[in-house]
Design an enzyme around this catalytic site. Structure first.
Site, PDB file in Angstrom:
ATOM      1  N   SER A 100       0.811  -1.216   0.000  1.00  0.00           N
ATOM      2  CA  SER A 100       0.000   0.000   0.000  1.00  0.00           C
ATOM      3  C   SER A 100       0.847   1.269   0.000  1.00  0.00           C
ATOM      4  CB  SER A 100      -0.961  -0.049   1.194  1.00  0.00           C
ATOM      5  OG  SER A 100      -1.965   0.912   1.093  1.00  0.00           O
ATOM      6  N   ASP A 239      -2.531   6.174  -3.379  1.00  0.00           N
ATOM      7  CA  ASP A 239      -1.346   5.556  -2.788  1.00  0.00           C
ATOM      8  C   ASP A 239      -0.879   4.419  -3.690  1.00  0.00           C
ATOM      9  OD1 ASP A 239      -3.467   3.874  -2.247  1.00  0.00           O
ATOM     10  OD2 ASP A 239      -2.746   3.279  -0.271  1.00  0.00           O
ATOM     11  N   ASP A 241      -1.176   1.207  -3.946  1.00  0.00           N
ATOM     12  CA  ASP A 241      -2.097   0.202  -4.492  1.00  0.00           C
ATOM     13  C   ASP A 241      -3.462   0.792  -4.814  1.00  0.00           C
ATOM     14  OD1 ASP A 241      -2.876   0.559  -1.840  1.00  0.00           O
ATOM     15  OD2 ASP A 241      -3.461  -1.530  -1.568  1.00  0.00           O
ATOM     16  N   ASP A 243      -5.870   2.188  -3.147  1.00  0.00           N
ATOM     17  CA  ASP A 243      -7.092   2.002  -2.357  1.00  0.00           C
ATOM     18  C   ASP A 243      -7.399   3.229  -1.502  1.00  0.00           C
ATOM     19  OD1 ASP A 243      -5.168   1.695  -0.367  1.00  0.00           O
ATOM     20  OD2 ASP A 243      -6.043  -0.133   0.480  1.00  0.00           O
TER      21      ASP A 243
END
EC number: 5.4.2.10
Length: 447
Positions: A100, A239, A241, A243
Protein backbone atom coordinates in the site's frame (compact mmCIF):
# COMPACT_ATOMS: atom_id res chain seq x y z
CA UNK A 1 -3.73 -9.71 15.18
CA UNK A 2 -1.99 -13.01 14.54
CA UNK A 3 1.64 -14.01 14.21
CA UNK A 4 1.68 -13.45 10.44
CA UNK A 5 -1.49 -11.50 9.59
CA UNK A 6 -1.77 -7.85 10.60
CA UNK A 7 -4.74 -5.57 10.01
CA UNK A 8 -4.07 -5.68 6.28
CA UNK A 9 -2.69 -9.10 5.40
CA UNK A 10 0.90 -10.31 5.79
CA UNK A 11 3.49 -7.53 5.58
CA UNK A 12 7.21 -7.09 6.02
CA UNK A 13 10.49 -6.15 4.38
CA UNK A 14 10.57 -8.11 1.13
CA UNK A 15 13.19 -10.89 0.94
CA UNK A 16 14.12 -10.75 4.66
CA UNK A 17 10.76 -10.82 6.51
CA UNK A 18 8.36 -11.49 3.65
CA UNK A 19 10.56 -14.04 1.86
CA UNK A 20 9.86 -16.03 -1.31
CA UNK A 21 9.77 -19.11 0.92
CA UNK A 22 6.99 -17.58 3.04
CA UNK A 23 5.16 -16.44 -0.11
CA UNK A 24 5.32 -20.01 -1.47
CA UNK A 25 3.86 -21.36 1.78
CA UNK A 26 1.15 -18.67 1.79
CA UNK A 27 0.21 -19.62 -1.76
CA UNK A 28 0.15 -23.31 -0.96
CA UNK A 29 -1.68 -23.07 2.36
CA UNK A 30 -3.91 -20.13 1.41
CA UNK A 31 -4.82 -21.95 -1.79
CA UNK A 32 -5.71 -25.06 0.20
CA UNK A 33 -7.78 -23.29 2.87
CA UNK A 34 -9.70 -21.13 0.40
CA UNK A 35 -10.34 -23.72 -2.32
CA UNK A 36 -10.47 -27.13 -0.59
CA UNK A 37 -14.24 -27.41 -1.09
CA UNK A 38 -14.21 -26.02 -4.66
CA UNK A 39 -14.22 -27.87 -7.98
CA UNK A 40 -11.74 -26.54 -10.56
CA UNK A 41 -10.64 -23.69 -8.28
CA UNK A 42 -9.09 -20.54 -9.72
CA UNK A 43 -7.33 -17.70 -7.94
CA UNK A 44 -6.58 -14.19 -9.25
CA UNK A 45 -3.26 -12.50 -8.42
CA UNK A 46 -2.47 -8.79 -8.80
CA UNK A 47 0.48 -6.69 -7.68
CA UNK A 48 1.62 -3.09 -7.44
CA UNK A 49 4.80 -1.72 -9.04
CA UNK A 50 7.35 -2.65 -6.34
CA UNK A 51 10.57 -4.28 -7.51
CA UNK A 52 9.88 -7.23 -5.19
CA UNK A 53 6.43 -7.86 -6.66
CA UNK A 54 7.52 -10.23 -9.41
CA UNK A 55 9.73 -12.23 -7.02
CA UNK A 56 6.88 -12.73 -4.56
CA UNK A 57 4.36 -13.35 -7.33
CA UNK A 58 6.51 -16.16 -8.74
CA UNK A 59 6.74 -17.85 -5.35
CA UNK A 60 3.04 -17.34 -4.59
CA UNK A 61 2.02 -18.75 -7.97
CA UNK A 62 4.25 -21.81 -7.45
CA UNK A 63 2.59 -22.46 -4.10
CA UNK A 64 -0.90 -22.20 -5.57
CA UNK A 65 -0.05 -24.44 -8.53
CA UNK A 66 1.42 -27.06 -6.19
CA UNK A 67 -1.95 -27.43 -4.46
CA UNK A 68 -3.78 -27.84 -7.79
CA UNK A 69 -5.21 -24.33 -8.22
CA UNK A 70 -5.56 -22.50 -11.55
CA UNK A 71 -3.94 -19.05 -11.37
CA UNK A 72 -4.96 -15.98 -13.36
CA UNK A 73 -2.27 -13.28 -13.28
CA UNK A 74 -3.69 -9.76 -13.52
CA UNK A 75 -0.30 -8.03 -13.62
CA UNK A 76 -0.08 -4.53 -12.15
CA UNK A 77 -3.50 -3.51 -10.86
CA UNK A 78 -5.04 -1.81 -7.82
CA UNK A 79 -6.07 -3.69 -4.68
CA UNK A 80 -9.78 -2.88 -5.24
CA UNK A 81 -9.35 -4.07 -8.82
CA UNK A 82 -8.42 -7.52 -7.49
CA UNK A 83 -11.35 -7.47 -5.04
CA UNK A 84 -13.82 -6.49 -7.79
CA UNK A 85 -12.55 -9.01 -10.35
CA UNK A 86 -12.44 -11.89 -7.85
CA UNK A 87 -16.20 -11.58 -7.46
CA UNK A 88 -16.90 -10.54 -11.06
CA UNK A 89 -15.27 -13.63 -12.64
CA UNK A 90 -16.45 -16.01 -9.89
CA UNK A 91 -12.93 -16.86 -8.74
CA UNK A 92 -12.41 -18.94 -5.59
CA UNK A 93 -10.14 -16.25 -4.12
CA UNK A 94 -8.02 -13.22 -5.00
CA UNK A 95 -4.56 -12.21 -3.83
CA UNK A 96 -2.94 -8.76 -3.91
CA UNK A 97 0.81 -8.30 -3.54
CA UNK A 98 1.33 -4.79 -2.15
CA UNK A 99 2.35 -2.85 0.94
CA UNK A 100 0.00 0.00 0.00
CA UNK A 101 1.45 3.35 1.15
CA UNK A 102 4.57 1.81 2.77
CA UNK A 103 8.12 2.38 1.43
CA UNK A 104 9.45 0.35 -1.51
CA UNK A 105 11.42 -2.12 0.65
CA UNK A 106 8.19 -3.40 2.21
CA UNK A 107 5.68 -5.66 0.56
CA UNK A 108 2.58 -7.57 1.57
CA UNK A 109 0.23 -10.38 0.62
CA UNK A 110 -3.51 -9.90 1.10
CA UNK A 111 -6.25 -12.44 0.35
CA UNK A 112 -9.85 -11.88 -0.74
CA UNK A 113 -12.69 -14.38 -0.57
CA UNK A 114 -14.96 -15.23 -3.54
CA UNK A 115 -17.33 -12.43 -2.46
CA UNK A 116 -14.53 -9.83 -2.88
CA UNK A 117 -14.28 -9.16 0.85
CA UNK A 118 -11.15 -9.59 2.95
CA UNK A 119 -10.84 -12.90 4.76
CA UNK A 120 -12.67 -13.69 7.97
CA UNK A 121 -10.53 -13.85 11.12
CA UNK A 122 -11.09 -17.61 11.38
CA UNK A 123 -9.80 -18.14 7.83
CA UNK A 124 -6.64 -16.19 8.62
CA UNK A 125 -6.22 -18.22 11.82
CA UNK A 126 -6.53 -21.49 9.89
CA UNK A 127 -3.82 -20.35 7.46
CA UNK A 128 -1.59 -19.27 10.36
CA UNK A 129 -2.01 -22.60 12.15
CA UNK A 130 -0.98 -24.53 9.02
CA UNK A 131 1.99 -22.21 8.41
CA UNK A 132 3.50 -23.35 11.71
CA UNK A 133 2.90 -27.05 11.11
CA UNK A 134 4.84 -29.53 9.02
CA UNK A 135 3.45 -29.55 5.48
CA UNK A 136 1.07 -32.50 5.21
CA UNK A 137 -1.14 -30.95 2.52
CA UNK A 138 -2.03 -32.83 -0.67
CA UNK A 139 0.57 -32.96 -3.45
CA UNK A 140 -1.27 -33.46 -6.73
CA UNK A 141 0.69 -34.78 -9.70
CA UNK A 142 0.38 -34.84 -13.48
CA UNK A 143 -2.81 -33.35 -14.87
CA UNK A 144 -4.01 -32.46 -11.36
CA UNK A 145 -1.41 -29.71 -10.92
CA UNK A 146 -2.52 -26.12 -11.40
CA UNK A 147 -1.81 -23.98 -14.46
CA UNK A 148 -1.10 -20.25 -14.64
CA UNK A 149 -2.36 -17.85 -17.30
CA UNK A 150 -2.28 -14.09 -17.81
CA UNK A 151 -5.55 -12.18 -17.52
CA UNK A 152 -4.32 -8.67 -18.23
CA UNK A 153 -7.66 -7.71 -19.82
CA UNK A 154 -9.14 -7.85 -16.31
CA UNK A 155 -8.00 -4.26 -15.79
CA UNK A 156 -10.25 -3.07 -18.63
CA UNK A 157 -13.23 -4.91 -17.13
CA UNK A 158 -12.55 -3.12 -13.84
CA UNK A 159 -12.27 0.32 -15.51
CA UNK A 160 -15.57 -0.26 -17.34
CA UNK A 161 -17.22 -1.00 -14.00
CA UNK A 162 -15.82 2.21 -12.48
CA UNK A 163 -17.07 4.39 -15.33
CA UNK A 164 -20.67 3.27 -14.91
CA UNK A 165 -20.77 4.53 -11.30
CA UNK A 166 -21.03 8.20 -12.36
CA UNK A 167 -23.91 10.13 -13.93
CA UNK A 168 -22.12 11.81 -16.84
CA UNK A 169 -18.70 12.59 -18.27
CA UNK A 170 -16.28 15.17 -16.89
CA UNK A 171 -16.01 17.48 -19.89
CA UNK A 172 -14.66 20.90 -18.89
CA UNK A 173 -12.97 19.75 -15.67
CA UNK A 174 -9.16 19.93 -15.45
CA UNK A 175 -7.93 17.14 -13.17
CA UNK A 176 -4.38 16.73 -11.87
CA UNK A 177 -3.57 13.10 -11.06
CA UNK A 178 -0.79 11.85 -8.76
CA UNK A 179 -0.54 8.08 -9.15
CA UNK A 180 2.30 7.55 -6.62
CA UNK A 181 4.34 5.68 -9.26
CA UNK A 182 2.10 2.80 -8.22
CA UNK A 183 -0.78 0.66 -9.42
CA UNK A 184 -2.90 3.63 -10.57
CA UNK A 185 -0.20 4.78 -13.02
CA UNK A 186 -1.57 2.75 -15.92
CA UNK A 187 -5.21 2.94 -14.84
CA UNK A 188 -6.27 6.39 -13.59
CA UNK A 189 -5.08 8.43 -16.63
CA UNK A 190 -7.08 6.16 -18.97
CA UNK A 191 -10.13 6.25 -16.69
CA UNK A 192 -10.36 10.04 -16.52
CA UNK A 193 -9.38 10.56 -20.16
CA UNK A 194 -12.18 8.18 -21.19
CA UNK A 195 -14.57 10.39 -19.19
CA UNK A 196 -13.45 13.40 -21.27
CA UNK A 197 -11.65 15.21 -18.44
CA UNK A 198 -8.66 17.40 -19.23
CA UNK A 199 -5.86 15.66 -17.31
CA UNK A 200 -2.34 16.48 -16.12
CA UNK A 201 -0.35 13.68 -14.52
CA UNK A 202 2.53 13.16 -12.11
CA UNK A 203 3.80 10.02 -10.37
CA UNK A 204 3.05 7.93 -13.46
CA UNK A 205 6.57 6.65 -14.21
CA UNK A 206 7.06 3.57 -12.01
CA UNK A 207 10.49 1.93 -12.21
CA UNK A 208 10.04 -0.58 -9.39
CA UNK A 209 11.95 1.58 -6.94
CA UNK A 210 10.06 4.90 -6.77
CA UNK A 211 6.60 3.87 -5.50
CA UNK A 212 5.32 6.36 -2.87
CA UNK A 213 8.69 8.17 -3.00
CA UNK A 214 7.77 11.81 -2.37
CA UNK A 215 4.52 11.33 -4.29
CA UNK A 216 1.03 9.95 -3.74
CA UNK A 217 -1.54 10.28 -0.98
CA UNK A 218 1.07 10.34 1.81
CA UNK A 219 2.82 13.33 0.17
CA UNK A 220 -0.10 15.53 -0.99
CA UNK A 221 2.05 18.66 -0.82
CA UNK A 222 3.65 17.55 -4.12
CA UNK A 223 0.24 17.42 -5.79
CA UNK A 224 -0.74 20.77 -4.24
CA UNK A 225 2.22 22.43 -5.97
CA UNK A 226 1.36 20.60 -9.21
CA UNK A 227 -2.29 21.74 -9.07
CA UNK A 228 -1.15 25.35 -8.69
CA UNK A 229 1.41 25.02 -11.50
CA UNK A 230 -1.13 23.47 -13.89
CA UNK A 231 -4.05 25.67 -12.77
CA UNK A 232 -6.16 22.53 -12.32
CA UNK A 233 -9.70 22.41 -10.92
CA UNK A 234 -8.92 19.49 -8.61
CA UNK A 235 -6.01 17.23 -7.70
CA UNK A 236 -6.41 13.53 -6.93
CA UNK A 237 -3.63 11.60 -5.16
CA UNK A 238 -3.64 7.81 -4.80
CA UNK A 239 -1.35 5.56 -2.79
CA UNK A 240 0.77 2.66 -4.08
CA UNK A 241 -2.10 0.20 -4.49
CA UNK A 242 -4.74 2.87 -5.20
CA UNK A 243 -7.09 2.00 -2.36
CA UNK A 244 -6.76 5.52 -0.87
CA UNK A 245 -7.58 9.00 -2.11
CA UNK A 246 -6.44 12.39 -0.85
CA UNK A 247 -7.63 15.39 -2.88
CA UNK A 248 -6.39 18.95 -3.43
CA UNK A 249 -8.75 21.83 -4.21
CA UNK A 250 -8.22 24.42 -6.96
CA UNK A 251 -6.44 26.71 -4.49
CA UNK A 252 -3.89 24.05 -3.54
CA UNK A 253 -5.48 23.18 -0.19
CA UNK A 254 -5.34 19.53 0.88
CA UNK A 255 -8.72 17.81 1.24
CA UNK A 256 -8.30 14.71 3.40
CA UNK A 257 -10.48 11.65 3.92
CA UNK A 258 -12.61 13.35 6.59
CA UNK A 259 -13.49 16.20 4.21
CA UNK A 260 -14.20 13.77 1.36
CA UNK A 261 -16.44 11.67 3.63
CA UNK A 262 -18.38 14.78 4.67
CA UNK A 263 -18.88 15.89 1.05
CA UNK A 264 -20.06 12.43 0.00
CA UNK A 265 -22.28 11.87 3.05
CA UNK A 266 -24.00 15.24 2.62
CA UNK A 267 -24.60 14.68 -1.11
CA UNK A 268 -25.82 11.11 -0.61
CA UNK A 269 -28.23 12.23 2.12
CA UNK A 270 -29.62 14.99 -0.11
CA UNK A 271 -30.18 12.42 -2.88
CA UNK A 272 -31.78 9.90 -0.50
CA UNK A 273 -28.89 7.47 -0.98
CA UNK A 274 -27.30 7.42 2.49
CA UNK A 275 -28.52 4.30 4.25
CA UNK A 276 -29.83 4.89 7.78
CA UNK A 277 -28.53 8.48 7.54
CA UNK A 278 -25.26 7.15 8.97
CA UNK A 279 -21.55 7.50 8.20
CA UNK A 280 -19.02 5.01 9.61
CA UNK A 281 -15.71 6.57 10.68
CA UNK A 282 -12.72 5.66 12.85
CA UNK A 283 -11.34 7.10 16.07
CA UNK A 284 -8.88 9.11 13.92
CA UNK A 285 -11.60 11.26 12.36
CA UNK A 286 -11.48 14.92 13.34
CA UNK A 287 -13.78 16.33 16.03
CA UNK A 288 -14.86 18.97 13.53
CA UNK A 289 -16.30 16.26 11.27
CA UNK A 290 -18.62 15.00 13.99
CA UNK A 291 -19.88 18.50 14.78
CA UNK A 292 -20.52 19.19 11.07
CA UNK A 293 -22.37 15.90 10.56
CA UNK A 294 -24.47 16.53 13.66
CA UNK A 295 -25.61 19.82 12.12
CA UNK A 296 -26.75 17.85 9.03
CA UNK A 297 -28.55 15.29 11.24
CA UNK A 298 -26.23 12.54 9.99
CA UNK A 299 -25.41 9.89 12.58
CA UNK A 300 -21.93 8.39 12.96
CA UNK A 301 -20.59 5.01 14.03
CA UNK A 302 -16.97 4.99 15.20
CA UNK A 303 -14.55 2.06 14.88
CA UNK A 304 -10.92 1.23 15.57
CA UNK A 305 -8.40 2.37 12.94
CA UNK A 306 -8.26 0.19 9.84
CA UNK A 307 -10.57 -0.13 6.87
CA UNK A 308 -11.33 -3.75 7.80
CA UNK A 309 -13.01 -2.50 11.01
CA UNK A 310 -14.93 0.17 9.09
CA UNK A 311 -16.11 -2.53 6.69
CA UNK A 312 -17.12 -4.88 9.53
CA UNK A 313 -19.27 -2.14 11.09
CA UNK A 314 -20.82 -1.26 7.72
CA UNK A 315 -21.78 -4.86 6.99
CA UNK A 316 -23.06 -5.43 10.53
CA UNK A 317 -25.21 -2.30 10.59
CA UNK A 318 -26.31 -2.18 6.96
CA UNK A 319 -24.54 1.12 6.20
CA UNK A 320 -23.24 2.05 2.74
CA UNK A 321 -20.66 4.81 3.34
CA UNK A 322 -17.63 4.74 5.59
CA UNK A 323 -13.96 5.50 5.68
CA UNK A 324 -10.87 6.95 7.26
CA UNK A 325 -9.14 10.29 7.45
CA UNK A 326 -6.20 8.65 5.64
CA UNK A 327 -8.32 8.37 2.49
CA UNK A 328 -9.78 4.86 2.58
CA UNK A 329 -13.37 5.50 1.48
CA UNK A 330 -15.79 2.59 1.13
CA UNK A 331 -18.87 2.85 -1.10
CA UNK A 332 -20.47 -0.47 -0.25
CA UNK A 333 -23.21 -0.08 -2.87
CA UNK A 334 -20.47 -0.35 -5.50
CA UNK A 335 -17.52 -2.37 -4.19
CA UNK A 336 -16.30 -4.49 -1.28
CA UNK A 337 -13.23 -2.50 -0.21
CA UNK A 338 -11.78 1.01 -0.13
CA UNK A 339 -11.13 2.24 -3.68
CA UNK A 340 -9.20 5.43 -4.43
CA UNK A 341 -10.28 5.72 -8.06
CA UNK A 342 -13.93 5.01 -7.27
CA UNK A 343 -13.79 7.65 -4.52
CA UNK A 344 -12.20 10.10 -6.96
CA UNK A 345 -14.99 9.52 -9.47
CA UNK A 346 -17.67 10.15 -6.84
CA UNK A 347 -15.97 13.35 -5.68
CA UNK A 348 -15.62 14.79 -9.20
CA UNK A 349 -19.18 13.69 -9.97
CA UNK A 350 -20.44 15.67 -6.95
CA UNK A 351 -18.56 18.75 -8.21
CA UNK A 352 -20.17 18.29 -11.62
CA UNK A 353 -23.69 17.69 -10.28
CA UNK A 354 -23.63 20.58 -7.78
CA UNK A 355 -21.70 23.02 -9.97
CA UNK A 356 -19.48 23.82 -6.98
CA UNK A 357 -15.70 24.04 -6.76
CA UNK A 358 -13.98 21.60 -4.42
CA UNK A 359 -12.96 24.45 -2.12
CA UNK A 360 -16.62 25.44 -1.71
CA UNK A 361 -17.59 21.86 -0.86
CA UNK A 362 -14.69 21.39 1.55
CA UNK A 363 -14.93 24.73 3.35
CA UNK A 364 -18.34 24.04 4.90
CA UNK A 365 -16.67 23.06 8.19
CA UNK A 366 -13.36 23.65 9.91
CA UNK A 367 -11.11 20.97 11.31
CA UNK A 368 -9.80 21.12 14.84
CA UNK A 369 -6.00 21.51 14.73
CA UNK A 370 -4.57 17.98 14.76
CA UNK A 371 -1.00 16.76 15.19
CA UNK A 372 0.03 13.20 14.40
CA UNK A 373 3.48 11.76 15.07
CA UNK A 374 4.86 8.26 14.57
CA UNK A 375 7.47 6.93 16.99
CA UNK A 376 9.56 3.98 15.79
CA UNK A 377 9.85 1.48 18.64
CA UNK A 378 11.24 -1.99 19.30
CA UNK A 379 7.93 -3.41 20.56
CA UNK A 380 4.84 -1.47 19.49
CA UNK A 381 2.48 -3.66 21.54
CA UNK A 382 4.26 -2.74 24.80
CA UNK A 383 2.44 0.61 24.65
CA UNK A 384 -0.71 -1.12 25.91
CA UNK A 385 1.05 -2.62 28.97
CA UNK A 386 3.26 0.29 29.99
CA UNK A 387 2.16 2.26 33.09
CA UNK A 388 3.75 5.63 32.35
CA UNK A 389 2.16 6.11 28.90
CA UNK A 390 -1.48 6.06 30.12
CA UNK A 391 -0.43 8.27 33.04
CA UNK A 392 0.87 11.02 30.75
CA UNK A 393 -2.19 10.67 28.50
CA UNK A 394 -4.46 11.20 31.51
CA UNK A 395 -2.41 14.23 32.51
CA UNK A 396 -2.77 15.76 29.03
CA UNK A 397 -6.52 15.06 28.92
CA UNK A 398 -6.96 16.86 32.24
CA UNK A 399 -5.10 19.87 30.84
CA UNK A 400 -7.40 19.87 27.79
CA UNK A 401 -10.48 20.14 30.00
CA UNK A 402 -12.79 18.66 27.35
CA UNK A 403 -11.49 20.85 24.49
CA UNK A 404 -9.64 18.19 22.52
CA UNK A 405 -8.68 14.53 22.57
CA UNK A 406 -5.72 12.13 22.56
CA UNK A 407 -5.26 8.81 20.76
CA UNK A 408 -2.16 6.63 21.24
CA UNK A 409 -2.06 3.26 19.50
CA UNK A 410 0.30 0.74 17.87
CA UNK A 411 0.32 0.76 14.06
CA UNK A 412 -1.39 -2.22 12.49
CA UNK A 413 1.18 -2.51 9.70
CA UNK A 414 4.52 -1.00 10.84
CA UNK A 415 6.78 -1.03 13.97
CA UNK A 416 5.40 2.32 15.10
CA UNK A 417 3.40 3.87 17.91
CA UNK A 418 1.08 6.55 16.54
CA UNK A 419 0.22 9.59 18.68
CA UNK A 420 -2.66 11.85 17.63
CA UNK A 421 -3.72 14.99 19.48
CA UNK A 422 -6.52 17.46 18.68
CA UNK A 423 -6.73 20.74 20.58
CA UNK A 424 -7.96 24.32 20.23
CA UNK A 425 -4.68 25.59 18.76
CA UNK A 426 -1.76 24.11 16.83
CA UNK A 427 0.61 25.25 19.58
CA UNK A 428 -1.31 23.23 22.17
CA UNK A 429 -1.39 20.21 19.83
CA UNK A 430 2.38 20.28 19.38
CA UNK A 431 3.03 20.76 23.10
CA UNK A 432 0.76 17.87 24.09
CA UNK A 433 2.15 15.55 21.39
CA UNK A 434 5.74 16.26 22.42
CA UNK A 435 4.91 15.61 26.05
CA UNK A 436 3.48 12.17 25.23
CA UNK A 437 6.16 11.36 22.62
CA UNK A 438 8.95 11.97 25.14
CA UNK A 439 7.45 9.36 27.47
CA UNK A 440 6.87 6.84 24.65
CA UNK A 441 10.49 7.20 23.49
CA UNK A 442 11.87 6.91 27.01
CA UNK A 443 9.74 3.89 27.90
CA UNK A 444 9.63 1.88 24.68
CA UNK A 445 12.95 2.80 23.09
CA UNK A 446 13.69 3.33 19.42
CA UNK A 447 15.14 0.95 16.89
Amino acid sequence: MGKYFGTDGVRGVANTELTPELAFKLGRIGGYVLTKDKENPKVLIGRDTRISGEMLEGALVAGLLSIGVEVMRLGVISTPGVAFLTKAVSASAGVMISASHNPVADNGIKFFGPDGFKLLDEQEKEIETLLDQEDALPRPTGADLGQANDYFEGAQKYLQFLKQTVDEDFTGIHIALDCANGAASSLAPHLFADLEADISTMGTSPNGKNINDGVGSTHPEALAAFVNAKNADIGLAFDGDADRLIAVDEKGNIVDGDKILYICAKYMKEKGLLKQQTLVTTVMSNLGLYKALEALQIDTKQTAVGDRYVMEEMRKGGYNLGGEQSGHIIFLDHITTGDGMLSALQLVNIMKQTGKKLSELAEEWETFPQTLVNIRVTDKHAVTDNEKVPAVIKEVEQEMNGEGRVLVRPSGTEPLVRIMVEAKTEELCDAFVNKIADVVKAELGQE
